[in-house]
Design an enzyme around this catalytic site. Structure first.
Site, PDB file in Angstrom:
ATOM      1  N   SER A 139      63.535  20.306 -18.750  1.00  0.00           N
ATOM      2  CA  SER A 139      63.281  19.971 -17.353  1.00  0.00           C
ATOM      3  C   SER A 139      61.936  19.274 -17.160  1.00  0.00           C
ATOM      4  O   SER A 139      61.695  18.229 -17.734  1.00  0.00           O
ATOM      5  CB  SER A 139      63.386  21.244 -16.515  1.00  0.00           C
ATOM      6  OG  SER A 139      63.328  20.921 -15.152  1.00  0.00           O
ATOM      7  N   HIS A 140      61.041  19.920 -16.430  1.00  0.00           N
ATOM      8  CA  HIS A 140      59.766  19.292 -16.049  1.00  0.00           C
ATOM      9  C   HIS A 140      58.660  19.592 -17.057  1.00  0.00           C
ATOM     10  O   HIS A 140      57.536  19.169 -16.869  1.00  0.00           O
ATOM     11  CB  HIS A 140      59.359  19.814 -14.678  1.00  0.00           C
ATOM     12  CG  HIS A 140      59.447  21.309 -14.612  1.00  0.00           C
ATOM     13  ND1 HIS A 140      60.657  21.966 -14.492  1.00  0.00           N
ATOM     14  CD2 HIS A 140      58.506  22.254 -14.729  1.00  0.00           C
ATOM     15  CE1 HIS A 140      60.443  23.264 -14.517  1.00  0.00           C
ATOM     16  NE2 HIS A 140      59.147  23.478 -14.664  1.00  0.00           N
ATOM     17  N   ASP A 162      62.141  14.763 -11.657  1.00  0.00           N
ATOM     18  CA  ASP A 162      61.529  15.385 -12.841  1.00  0.00           C
ATOM     19  C   ASP A 162      62.178  14.923 -14.149  1.00  0.00           C
ATOM     20  O   ASP A 162      62.993  13.990 -14.161  1.00  0.00           O
ATOM     21  CB  ASP A 162      61.600  16.912 -12.723  1.00  0.00           C
ATOM     22  CG  ASP A 162      62.998  17.451 -12.950  1.00  0.00           C
ATOM     23  OD1 ASP A 162      63.973  16.731 -12.659  1.00  0.00           O
ATOM     24  OD2 ASP A 162      63.135  18.599 -13.432  1.00  0.00           O
ATOM     25  N   ASP A 213      64.578  15.915 -16.152  1.00  0.00           N
ATOM     26  CA  ASP A 213      66.035  15.806 -16.295  1.00  0.00           C
ATOM     27  C   ASP A 213      66.735  15.427 -14.994  1.00  0.00           C
ATOM     28  O   ASP A 213      67.956  15.478 -14.914  1.00  0.00           O
ATOM     29  CB  ASP A 213      66.608  17.115 -16.842  1.00  0.00           C
ATOM     30  CG  ASP A 213      66.326  18.298 -15.933  1.00  0.00           C
ATOM     31  OD1 ASP A 213      65.295  18.273 -15.232  1.00  0.00           O
ATOM     32  OD2 ASP A 213      67.130  19.245 -15.909  1.00  0.00           O
ATOM     33  N   ASP A 238      66.834  16.737 -11.903  1.00  0.00           N
ATOM     34  CA  ASP A 238      67.395  17.638 -10.895  1.00  0.00           C
ATOM     35  C   ASP A 238      66.396  17.983  -9.783  1.00  0.00           C
ATOM     36  O   ASP A 238      66.801  18.429  -8.718  1.00  0.00           O
ATOM     37  CB  ASP A 238      68.005  18.900 -11.528  1.00  0.00           C
ATOM     38  CG  ASP A 238      67.040  19.669 -12.398  1.00  0.00           C
ATOM     39  OD1 ASP A 238      65.875  19.230 -12.540  1.00  0.00           O
ATOM     40  OD2 ASP A 238      67.447  20.715 -12.955  1.00  0.00           O
ATOM     41  N   ARG A 239      65.106  17.761 -10.017  1.00  0.00           N
ATOM     42  CA  ARG A 239      64.126  18.065  -8.961  1.00  0.00           C
ATOM     43  C   ARG A 239      63.768  16.809  -8.172  1.00  0.00           C
ATOM     44  O   ARG A 239      63.916  15.696  -8.667  1.00  0.00           O
ATOM     45  CB  ARG A 239      62.829  18.591  -9.576  1.00  0.00           C
ATOM     46  CG  ARG A 239      62.987  19.939 -10.209  1.00  0.00           C
ATOM     47  CD  ARG A 239      61.646  20.471 -10.662  1.00  0.00           C
ATOM     48  NE  ARG A 239      61.837  21.828 -11.145  1.00  0.00           N
ATOM     49  CZ  ARG A 239      60.869  22.709 -11.316  1.00  0.00           C
ATOM     50  NH1 ARG A 239      59.626  22.369 -11.058  1.00  0.00           N
ATOM     51  NH2 ARG A 239      61.139  23.927 -11.736  1.00  0.00           N
ATOM     52  N   LYS A 293      71.081  21.314  -9.054  1.00  0.00           N
ATOM     53  CA  LYS A 293      70.288  20.613  -8.062  1.00  0.00           C
ATOM     54  C   LYS A 293      70.235  19.148  -8.445  1.00  0.00           C
ATOM     55  O   LYS A 293      70.481  18.794  -9.592  1.00  0.00           O
ATOM     56  CB  LYS A 293      68.903  21.222  -7.936  1.00  0.00           C
ATOM     57  CG  LYS A 293      68.124  21.382  -9.218  1.00  0.00           C
ATOM     58  CD  LYS A 293      66.854  22.166  -8.932  1.00  0.00           C
ATOM     59  CE  LYS A 293      66.025  22.368 -10.182  1.00  0.00           C
ATOM     60  NZ  LYS A 293      66.211  23.695 -10.772  1.00  0.00           N
TER      61      LYS A 293
HETATM   62  C1  G1P Z   1      61.370  27.493 -12.122  1.00  0.00           C
HETATM   63  C2  G1P Z   1      61.522  27.528 -10.616  1.00  0.00           C
HETATM   64  C3  G1P Z   1      62.958  27.797 -10.258  1.00  0.00           C
HETATM   65  C4  G1P Z   1      63.873  26.788 -10.921  1.00  0.00           C
HETATM   66  C5  G1P Z   1      63.605  26.746 -12.412  1.00  0.00           C
HETATM   67  C6  G1P Z   1      64.394  25.638 -13.099  1.00  0.00           C
HETATM   68  O1  G1P Z   1      61.703  28.759 -12.654  1.00  0.00           O
HETATM   69  O2  G1P Z   1      60.665  28.469 -10.030  1.00  0.00           O
HETATM   70  O3  G1P Z   1      63.101  27.758  -8.860  1.00  0.00           O
HETATM   71  O4  G1P Z   1      65.215  27.090 -10.691  1.00  0.00           O
HETATM   72  O5  G1P Z   1      62.217  26.512 -12.662  1.00  0.00           O
HETATM   73  O6  G1P Z   1      64.073  24.370 -12.610  1.00  0.00           O
HETATM   74  P1  G1P Z   1      60.603  29.862 -13.060  1.00  0.00           P
HETATM   75  O7  G1P Z   1      59.661  29.187 -14.031  1.00  0.00           O
HETATM   76  O8  G1P Z   1      59.876  30.189 -11.792  1.00  0.00           O
HETATM   77  O9  G1P Z   1      61.372  30.997 -13.627  1.00  0.00           O
HETATM   78 ZN    ZN Z   2      64.670  19.811 -14.012  1.00  0.00          ZN
END
Ligand code: G1P
Ligand code: ZN
Length: 544
Positions: free
Chosen positions: A113-114, A278, A280, A282-283, A377
């Protein structure tokens, strides 16, 4: 081509977190590490033989070698067909779209992801089920259980597959189908939004937008959608070429990490609209000229304006938000007369509600917004949704948000992250606070009085499953809240997340600085949780 059965021993740390298995690249490169986890997924498919999967990733370092391993293992496990994104690229929402459209038995998404990428960065593997959504806990637990007892995996001895040329080829008896990464997703977006109207806005000469793909996966999607299809001038998409290390950046669309975009939108001669996504895809982050829209407000505003968008013109069935997300959406749901569901953090908890038709829109404060069009998302979907609203309402982002606050009240909202905390200290903080929870009710702190304090547990209304320990909530009598939880996606030490929310119904008081408006709650959290003491930090590492 021969199938090789390789003996292996289990790794004890393959428990999927909030969003799949996420580790550093060197961890994934350890001999058998990726293979053990992938075999555990295939074993859980039970049987893997004959199944069809989607496969792609966000293009980060190790994406391509991992795809080759996963394909060769799929062939060895008797999987019939894998639809793989060209060059190994598929955004997370696009994978969900492909799984649903072609009714595959699931999919594997390679992404952290990010989190930053590169040889020393992070990598991740996520399994999505046939509804297109992240595997629910019972599936991730089954994969984890399997990973703890695995003693062999199967892999085909074969040359690498060409994943750059569209079309079908054979890997043993399995068909590998290389698909256009963008086409199916783009068609889905066209079916939801008023592209003619958005095109009119983007070509009117009176409206400028800027999309920051942060050198991550949405680059090709954003170029195709905004510039090629919707007529925005070339250059509208910045950082639009996916790079294995995201150009050294941290591909998280927030005010801290998307600083290039923030400088443009808060600079002189700023465009009317800015957005970022982000790693991938989704954000999303939404900005107006000199204006930031919190993700919680964004969800509420999309819900309040949904009928302006063709795909949602008949109204929404309900809204779902994660527990730490502000209650702004609840107020819209109430006015619309639809339900608002409060779920634990993580998109996987929305799947059942979406499948059952109970929720149409979902969102998280962590820059995640989406709907029943996929089961993830979806960053670019949120951008198009905003553009559709802007095209219809012909107002600025700021005007739309401020009108929303006047109608519904404003939920001041902020999240403070303390990253890289020693894991045992973070756990001590949580344990201590948990032991205080039963004593807080009725106590006053400054102008606030505690109405409830608990550790959030969720009973899924569809399958009755219960998820406990989902975050500490301290709620006050005026509806304000402090929430604390430990991240389930980090790879180094612990990350403490502290969420603050306070409600302001008076339009005269809706224009304060957020940190000031939340100042008293921030002080109360320190009082209660001794954050500085346990983290050893004077202030948060990231404030969003
Ligand atoms: C974080 C975000 C959560 C999101 C997840 C994946 O998770 O807080 O809302 O779904 O990334 O993108 P966390 O690191 O808080 O467990
Ligand atoms: Zn992501």
């Amino acid at each position: 081509m021969t199938i090789r059965t390789v003996s292996t021993t289990p790794f004890s740390d393959q428990k999927p977190g909030t969003s799949g298995l996420r580790k550093s690249v060197p961890a994934f490169q350890k001999p058998h590490y990726l293979e053990n986890f992938v075999q555990s997924i295939y074993d859980t498919l039970n049987p893997a033989a004959g199944k069809t999967l989607a496969l792609g990733g966000d293009g980060r370092y190790y994406n391509r070698p991992a795809i080759q391993i996963i394909l060769k293992m799929a062939a060895a496990n008797g999987i019939a067909r894998v639809k793989v994104g060209q060059h190994g690229i598929l955004s997370t929402p696009a994978t969900s779209c492909v799984i649903r459209k072609y009714q595959t038995d699931g999919g594997i998404i390679l992404s952290a992801s990010h989190n930053p990428g590169g040889p020393e960065g992070d990598f991740g593997v996520k399994f999505n089920t046939a509804n297109g959504g992240p595997a629910p806990e019972k599936v991730t637990e089954a994969i984890f259980a399997r990973s703890k007892e695995i003693d062999q995996y199967k892999i085909l001895d074969a040359p690498d597959v060409d994943i750059d040329t569209l079309g079908e080829s054979k890997l043993g008896s399995m068909t590998v189908e290389v698909i256009d990464s963008v086409a199916d997703y783009q068609a889905l977006m066209k079916s939801l939004f008023d592209f003619d109207r958005i095109r009119e806005l983007l070509t009117s000469g009176k409206f400028r937008m800027c999309m920051d793909s942060m050198h991550a996966v949405t680059g090709p999607y954003a170029h195709a959608l905004f510039e090629k299809c919707l007529g925005a001038p070339a250059g509208t998409v910045m950082n639009g070429t996916p790079l294995e290390d995201f150009g050294g950046g941290h591909p998280d669309p927030n005010l801290v990490y998307a600083h290039d975009l923030v400088e443009i939108l808060f600079g002189s001669n700023a465009p009317d609209f800015g957005a970022a996504s982000d790693g991938d895809g989704d954000r999303n982050m939404i900005l107006g000229r000199h204006f930031f829209v919190t993700p919680s407000d964004s969800l509420a505003i999309l819900a309040a304006n949904a009928t302006l968008v063709p795909g949602y013109k008949d109204g929404i069935a309900g809204i779902a938000r994660s527990m730490p997300t502000s209650q702004a959406a609840d107020r819209v749901a109430e006015k619309l007369g639809v339900a608002c569901y409060e779920t634990p953090t993580g998109w996987k908890f929305f799947g059942n509600l979406l499948d059952a038709g109970k929720a149409t829109l979902c969102g998280e404060e962590s820059f995640g917004t989406g709907s029943n069009h996929v089961r993830e998302k979806d960053g670019l979907w949120a951008v198009l949704f905003w553009l559709n609203i802007l095209a219809v309402r012909q107002q600025s982002v700021q005007e739309i948000v401020q009108e929303h606050w006047q109608t519904y009240g404003r939920n001041y909202y902020s999240r403070h992250d303390y990253e890289g905390v020693a894991s045992d200290r973070a756990q001590e903080l949580v344990d201590r606070l948990q032991s205080l929870l039963p004593t807080l009710k009725g106590k006053s702190y400054g102008s606030y009085q505690v109405e409830y304090s608990d550790d959030f547990a969720y009973e899924d209304p569809i399958d009755g499953s219960i998820s406990r320990n989902q975050g500490i909530r301290i709620g006050f009598t005026d509806g304000s809240r402090i929430v604390l939880r430990l991240s389930g996606t980090g790879t180094q030490g612990a990350t403490l997340r502290v969420y603050f929310e306070s409600f302001e119904p008076d339009p005269q008081k809706q224009h304060q600085d957020t940190q000031q408006a939340l100042g008293e709650l921030i002080a109360i959290a320190e009082d209660l949780a001794h954050i500085r003491h346990y983290t050893g930090m004077d202030k948060p590492t990231v404030i969003t």
